[in-house]
Enzyme design. Sequence first.
Site, short mmCIF file in Angstrom:
data_model
loop_
_atom_site.label_atom_id
_atom_site.label_comp_id
_atom_site.label_asym_id
_atom_site.label_seq_id
_atom_site.Cartn_x
_atom_site.Cartn_y
_atom_site.Cartn_z
N LYS A 42 -2.30 -3.23 1.78
CA LYS A 42 -3.35 -2.55 2.55
C LYS A 42 -3.14 -1.03 2.52
O LYS A 42 -4.08 -0.27 2.31
CB LYS A 42 -3.35 -3.03 4.01
CG LYS A 42 -3.54 -4.53 4.16
CD LYS A 42 -3.48 -4.97 5.61
CE LYS A 42 -2.13 -4.80 6.27
NZ LYS A 42 -1.04 -5.64 5.70
N ARG A 121 -5.13 -6.55 15.11
CA ARG A 121 -4.22 -7.54 14.57
C ARG A 121 -4.21 -8.84 15.39
O ARG A 121 -3.52 -9.79 15.04
CB ARG A 121 -2.82 -6.95 14.62
CG ARG A 121 -2.05 -7.11 13.34
CD ARG A 121 -0.74 -6.43 13.59
NE ARG A 121 0.16 -6.46 12.52
CZ ARG A 121 0.30 -5.46 11.66
NH1 ARG A 121 -0.49 -4.42 11.70
NH2 ARG A 121 1.25 -5.53 10.76
N ARG A 160 9.84 -2.60 -1.44
CA ARG A 160 9.10 -1.44 -0.93
C ARG A 160 10.04 -0.34 -0.42
O ARG A 160 11.05 -0.60 0.21
CB ARG A 160 8.17 -1.85 0.20
CG ARG A 160 7.53 -0.60 0.84
CD ARG A 160 6.41 -0.87 1.77
NE ARG A 160 6.77 -1.82 2.79
CZ ARG A 160 5.87 -2.40 3.57
NH1 ARG A 160 4.60 -2.13 3.41
NH2 ARG A 160 6.25 -3.25 4.48
N ARG A 193 12.16 0.33 5.00
CA ARG A 193 11.79 0.08 6.39
C ARG A 193 12.72 -0.98 7.01
O ARG A 193 13.12 -1.91 6.33
CB ARG A 193 10.34 -0.45 6.46
CG ARG A 193 9.33 0.64 6.45
CD ARG A 193 7.90 0.18 6.31
NE ARG A 193 7.48 -0.99 7.06
CZ ARG A 193 6.23 -1.43 7.12
NH1 ARG A 193 5.27 -0.76 6.48
NH2 ARG A 193 5.91 -2.50 7.80
N ARG A 204 7.35 -11.65 10.56
CA ARG A 204 6.05 -10.97 10.40
C ARG A 204 5.01 -11.92 9.81
O ARG A 204 3.84 -11.89 10.19
CB ARG A 204 6.21 -9.74 9.50
CG ARG A 204 6.85 -8.59 10.23
CD ARG A 204 7.42 -7.56 9.28
NE ARG A 204 6.42 -6.88 8.50
CZ ARG A 204 6.68 -6.26 7.35
NH1 ARG A 204 7.89 -6.28 6.84
NH2 ARG A 204 5.73 -5.63 6.71
P1 AP5 Z 1 1.85 -1.84 1.07
O1 AP5 Z 1 0.65 -1.12 0.56
O2 AP5 Z 1 2.85 -1.07 1.84
O3 AP5 Z 1 1.43 -3.16 1.86
P2 AP5 Z 1 0.79 -3.35 3.32
O4 AP5 Z 1 -0.20 -4.46 3.21
O5 AP5 Z 1 0.30 -2.05 3.83
O6 AP5 Z 1 2.04 -3.89 4.06
P3 AP5 Z 1 2.68 -3.54 5.46
O7 AP5 Z 1 4.01 -4.23 5.47
O8 AP5 Z 1 2.70 -2.05 5.71
O9 AP5 Z 1 1.77 -4.21 6.42
P4 AP5 Z 1 2.16 -4.62 7.79
O10 AP5 Z 1 0.82 -5.04 8.25
O11 AP5 Z 1 3.22 -5.63 7.94
O12 AP5 Z 1 2.83 -3.29 8.42
P5 AP5 Z 1 2.35 -2.26 9.49
O13 AP5 Z 1 2.96 -0.96 9.14
O14 AP5 Z 1 0.89 -2.33 9.72
O15 AP5 Z 1 2.54 -2.53 -0.21
C1 AP5 Z 1 3.76 -3.26 -0.09
C2 AP5 Z 1 4.64 -2.99 -1.33
O16 AP5 Z 1 4.01 -3.55 -2.48
C3 AP5 Z 1 4.82 -1.51 -1.66
O17 AP5 Z 1 6.12 -1.31 -2.15
C4 AP5 Z 1 3.78 -1.21 -2.74
O18 AP5 Z 1 4.20 -0.16 -3.62
C5 AP5 Z 1 3.72 -2.55 -3.47
N1 AP5 Z 1 2.38 -2.86 -3.95
C6 AP5 Z 1 1.21 -2.69 -3.28
N2 AP5 Z 1 0.18 -3.12 -4.02
C7 AP5 Z 1 0.72 -3.60 -5.18
C8 AP5 Z 1 0.17 -4.21 -6.35
N3 AP5 Z 1 -1.15 -4.41 -6.47
N4 AP5 Z 1 1.02 -4.59 -7.34
C9 AP5 Z 1 2.35 -4.39 -7.22
N5 AP5 Z 1 2.93 -3.81 -6.15
C10 AP5 Z 1 2.13 -3.42 -5.14
O19 AP5 Z 1 3.02 -2.85 10.81
C11 AP5 Z 1 4.42 -2.88 10.99
C12 AP5 Z 1 4.74 -3.40 12.38
O20 AP5 Z 1 4.18 -2.53 13.38
C13 AP5 Z 1 4.21 -4.78 12.74
O21 AP5 Z 1 5.06 -5.81 12.28
C14 AP5 Z 1 4.18 -4.68 14.27
O22 AP5 Z 1 5.46 -4.82 14.83
C15 AP5 Z 1 3.73 -3.26 14.51
N6 AP5 Z 1 2.26 -3.13 14.60
C16 AP5 Z 1 1.49 -2.33 13.81
N7 AP5 Z 1 0.20 -2.44 14.17
C17 AP5 Z 1 0.14 -3.35 15.18
C18 AP5 Z 1 -0.91 -3.89 15.95
N8 AP5 Z 1 -2.18 -3.54 15.73
N9 AP5 Z 1 -0.62 -4.82 16.89
C19 AP5 Z 1 0.67 -5.18 17.12
N10 AP5 Z 1 1.72 -4.70 16.45
C20 AP5 Z 1 1.46 -3.79 15.46
#
Ligand code: AP5
Length: 248
Positions: A42, A121, A160, A193, A204
């Site tokens: 994402k 979420r 990542r 991270r 997660r």
């Molecule tokens: P990346 O683009 O970083 O993936 P992502 O989908 O953004 O993954 P996240 O882990 O950031 O999502 P998340 O929802 O768990 O984390 P968030 O920060 O929101 O890509 C991943 C890897 O793959 C990278 O290394 C990239 O280079 C590689 N890649 C990408 N696309 C590729 C492709 N096509 N081919 C090959 N490689 C590729 O949340 C973290 C934490 O925050 C949560 O667990 C929770 O504790 C808290 N939190 C955040 N928002 C909320 C909320 N709204 N409610 C409650 N808790 C929340």
Amino acid sequence: MTEVLNDRAAWLKSGAAKCSKPPAVKGPPRRYILLGPPGAGKGTQAELLAARIGGCQLSTGDVFRAAKNTGAASQSPAVRTALEAMAKGELVQDETVLEMIRERLRCLHCGGGILLDGFPRTVAQAEALTALLRQQKIKLDGVLNYELPLATIVARLGGRRICQTCKAVYHVENQPPATPEVCDKCGGDVIQRDDDQPEAIRVRMEAYERSTLPLTEYYRKQGLLRTISAAGSPEEVHHRTLTVLAQA
Ligand code: AP5
């Protein structure tokens, strides 16, 4: 080193903080939610979309990670509890997340458009967002739902790395920085991270299936859901996304 176009200060710091540069305006502002399991890409797609169609990447995870960097002394009890939950891979409490969004209302009105990444979420968050957008007279253009098999998710998350300063995303194999552990965009430290450890990834994924997956039904009923395969290279997924947007 590439110039940082927008430091998203208004989003990451809130209060009176202003972004380093106004968002690039590429036509009428477009507003999307990016949905999908952890590691689906994402954040990566939000960056590509921002460059192509405009829109500021509003990631709730980035806000919590930025708060972590400010040090324990300046963190409120709610933020400390949120960071503890996050490190374990659990979701942060809805009320804390919604408070954070309410503090950043002006970002929802961003003239360049918005790409909500990681919010909402839970169904409670989605309902609160629907009410907030209605109250602010802001219309969503769609919800981009990225799907990816579990084995690929684990490989993406395990490799990542992120920039501690500008939050740019890398991967040790697919997308490494030009100089190991140094961000190509801002020169910041590139780190792993806390929640990309195997046990936190498992927690997660469970949280995603229990709390976030039901959102697909919520937005399908509203006619906003656009499901997109996140398999293949970032550019392939980006082109698939543009095709879906062109058909909408
Ligand atoms: P990346 O683009 O970083 O993936 P992502 O989908 O953004 O993954 P996240 O882990 O950031 O999502 P998340 O929802 O768990 O984390 P968030 O920060 O929101 O890509 C991943 C890897 O793959 C990278 O290394 C990239 O280079 C590689 N890649 C990408 N696309 C590729 C492709 N096509 N081919 C090959 N490689 C590729 O949340 C973290 C934490 O925050 C949560 O667990 C929770 O504790 C808290 N939190 C955040 N928002 C909320 C909320 N709204 N409610 C409650 N808790 C929340």
